[in-house]
Scaffold this motif. Structure first.
Motif, PDB file in Angstrom:
ATOM      1  N   ARG A 185       0.819  -1.215   0.000  1.00 41.55           N
ATOM      2  CA  ARG A 185       0.000   0.000   0.000  1.00 41.55           C
ATOM      3  C   ARG A 185       0.848   1.259   0.000  1.00 41.55           C
ATOM      4  NH1 ARG A 185      -4.799  -1.550   4.409  1.00 41.55           N
ATOM      5  NH2 ARG A 185      -5.517  -3.449   3.317  1.00 41.55           N
ATOM      6  N   GLY A 186       2.060   1.137   0.533  1.00 38.47           N
ATOM      7  CA  GLY A 186       2.962   2.283   0.553  1.00 38.47           C
ATOM      8  C   GLY A 186       3.789   2.425  -0.711  1.00 38.47           C
ATOM      9  N   GLY A 187       3.605   1.500  -1.665  1.00 35.47           N
ATOM     10  CA  GLY A 187       4.310   1.598  -2.932  1.00 35.47           C
ATOM     11  C   GLY A 187       5.616   0.831  -3.000  1.00 35.47           C
ATOM     12  N   ALA A 188       5.995   0.132  -1.911  1.00 36.45           N
ATOM     13  CA  ALA A 188       7.238  -0.648  -1.904  1.00 36.45           C
ATOM     14  C   ALA A 188       6.960  -2.075  -2.379  1.00 36.45           C
ATOM     15  CB  ALA A 188       7.837  -0.673  -0.502  1.00 36.45           C
ATOM     16  N   THR A 189       7.988  -2.717  -2.911  1.00 41.65           N
ATOM     17  CA  THR A 189       7.875  -4.111  -3.325  1.00 41.65           C
ATOM     18  C   THR A 189       8.109  -5.005  -2.119  1.00 41.65           C
ATOM     19  OG1 THR A 189       8.646  -3.591  -5.553  1.00 41.65           O
ATOM     20  CG2 THR A 189       8.757  -5.900  -4.857  1.00 41.65           C
ATOM     21  N   ARG A 190       7.177  -5.905  -1.871  1.00 44.75           N
ATOM     22  CA  ARG A 190       7.262  -6.788  -0.718  1.00 44.75           C
ATOM     23  C   ARG A 190       6.946  -8.226  -1.135  1.00 44.75           C
ATOM     24  NH1 ARG A 190       9.902  -3.361   1.121  1.00 44.75           N
ATOM     25  NH2 ARG A 190       9.404  -1.961   2.861  1.00 44.75           N
ATOM     26  N   THR A 191       7.493  -9.163  -0.387  1.00 43.95           N
ATOM     27  CA  THR A 191       7.160 -10.573  -0.569  1.00 43.95           C
ATOM     28  C   THR A 191       6.189 -10.972   0.536  1.00 43.95           C
ATOM     29  OG1 THR A 191       9.278 -11.120  -1.600  1.00 43.95           O
ATOM     30  CG2 THR A 191       8.058 -12.929  -0.592  1.00 43.95           C
ATOM     31  N   TYR A 192       5.068 -11.567   0.147  1.00 46.56           N
ATOM     32  CA  TYR A 192       4.023 -11.964   1.084  1.00 46.56           C
ATOM     33  C   TYR A 192       3.856 -13.480   1.051  1.00 46.56           C
ATOM     34  CZ  TYR A 192       2.739  -7.019   0.743  1.00 46.56           C
ATOM     35  OH  TYR A 192       2.754  -5.637   0.752  1.00 46.56           O
ATOM     36  N   ALA A 193       3.633 -14.068   2.208  1.00 46.96           N
ATOM     37  CA  ALA A 193       3.328 -15.493   2.305  1.00 46.96           C
ATOM     38  C   ALA A 193       2.136 -15.661   3.237  1.00 46.96           C
ATOM     39  CB  ALA A 193       4.529 -16.275   2.827  1.00 46.96           C
ATOM     40  N   ALA A 194       1.079 -16.297   2.746  1.00 47.78           N
ATOM     41  CA  ALA A 194      -0.146 -16.493   3.529  1.00 47.78           C
ATOM     42  C   ALA A 194      -0.453 -17.974   3.640  1.00 47.78           C
ATOM     43  CB  ALA A 194      -1.309 -15.759   2.873  1.00 47.78           C
ATOM     44  N   PHE A 227      12.096 -19.465  -2.617  1.00 51.16           N
ATOM     45  CA  PHE A 227      12.143 -19.020  -1.225  1.00 51.16           C
ATOM     46  C   PHE A 227      10.760 -18.865  -0.604  1.00 51.16           C
ATOM     47  CE2 PHE A 227      12.432 -15.550   1.915  1.00 51.16           C
ATOM     48  CZ  PHE A 227      13.191 -16.198   2.866  1.00 51.16           C
ATOM     49  N   PRO A 228       9.827 -18.111  -1.225  1.00 51.42           N
ATOM     50  CA  PRO A 228       8.498 -18.012  -0.605  1.00 51.42           C
ATOM     51  C   PRO A 228       7.762 -19.340  -0.570  1.00 51.42           C
ATOM     52  CG  PRO A 228       8.536 -16.944  -2.764  1.00 51.42           C
ATOM     53  CD  PRO A 228       9.956 -17.245  -2.406  1.00 51.42           C
ATOM     54  N   LEU A 229       8.001 -20.205  -1.562  1.00 53.87           N
ATOM     55  CA  LEU A 229       7.368 -21.522  -1.524  1.00 53.87           C
ATOM     56  C   LEU A 229       7.830 -22.312  -0.312  1.00 53.87           C
ATOM     57  CD1 LEU A 229       7.572 -22.519  -5.306  1.00 53.87           C
ATOM     58  CD2 LEU A 229       5.600 -21.644  -4.038  1.00 53.87           C
TER      59      LEU A 229
END
Length: 265
Positions: A185-194, A227-229
């Motif tokens: 939301r702040g415009g930065a690139t992030r990696t998410y894992a749910a 990595f996220p996997l």
């Protein structure tokens, strides 16, 4: 988040005693008091009849829960719900509430409610564990099937809404673990894992910096995929272990205490 899973297991066990709670308030209070005494992470346990007058709980005085649109919707379709309230019934602070409907056959009797202070999920020890994880996430948060935030913990400082994904959390409220890189939301690139913690009820979302280490000498592009996997695969294992140790074991211990209590009556 494992404490939430444990509370769900305890609430389900207590739900089997519905008629006792409805017709024997003194025994009801003893049962609920035993639950809170056995696990100090619970700040409140109560039985809420449809009329909202809570005579059986761990509170010092009777409680009345007024009717509102959310409670009306619950009464029309009573199903288990994990939610959060800005002011808990005892502490007055942010709390996570596990609500388990109680039935006698097809008749709805009321709701078992267990409250967990938000501070339990954000204790300093948990923050230290988060900071020592490698690679450490920026934030870990839990949410329910409606996409409503339950708890939130940042490695450093206060949680920042700018780190959240642009899509609603309800988009990740399914039983399929996933990982992706996107703009926050702040415009930065992030990696998410749910991944689900309690399938159908509670989910966890981790937020990481996009810089990923090479995995065993793999090219950076492939590492970014792997990595996220690996992260969410490990999360599934952790969730499975937590469910066994903190729900099944806890529920069996509670059943033993209930049987022992019944023999003394």
């Amino acid at each position: 988040a494992e404490v939430v899973a444990g509370a769900i297991g305890v609430a389900r066990t207590l739900g089997s005693l519905g008629n006792t709670f409805l017709h024997e308030p003194e025994r009801c209070a003893e049962y609920l008091g035993a639950v809170v005494d056995a696990d100090p992470r619970y700040s409140f346990a109560g039985f809420l009849p449809p009329d909202g007058h809570v005579a059986c709980s761990t509170a010092d005085t009777p409680i009345f829960v007024p009717m509102d649109l959310e409670r009306l919707a619950f009464l029309e379709n009573p199903t288990r719900l994990v939610s959060s309230v800005p002011e808990g019934p005892v502490t007055g602070d942010w709390a996570i509430v596990v609500s388990e409907p109680v039935f006698d056959g097809a008749t709805f009797l009321g709701v078992i409610s267990i409250s967990i202070p938000h501070s339990v999920l954000t204790a300093q020890g948990r923050r230290s564990d988060l900071a020592q994880a490698g690679p450490r996430p920026l934030e870990l948060l839990t949410f329910n099937r409606r996409g409503e935030l339950l708890s939130r913990l940042a490695t450093e400082g206060a949680p920042d809404d700018d780190e959240l994904p642009r899509t609603s959390l309800v988009e990740f409220a399914d039983d399929v673990a996933r990982a992706f890189t996107a703009e926050s939301r702040g415009g930065a690139t992030r990696t998410y894992a749910a991944t689900p913690i309690v399938p159908g009820e509670v989910y966890v979302l981790g937020i990481w910096e996009p810089e990923l280490p090479r995995l065993g000498g793999l090219p950076t592009g492939l590492a970014a995929v792997m990595f996220p996997l690996l992260m969410w695969a490990m999360s599934l294992l952790v969730a499975s272990v937590a469910m066994h140790r903190l729900v099944l074991v806890h529920v069996e211990a509670l059943r033993s205490r209930m049987r022992g209590f019944g023999r003394t009556r």
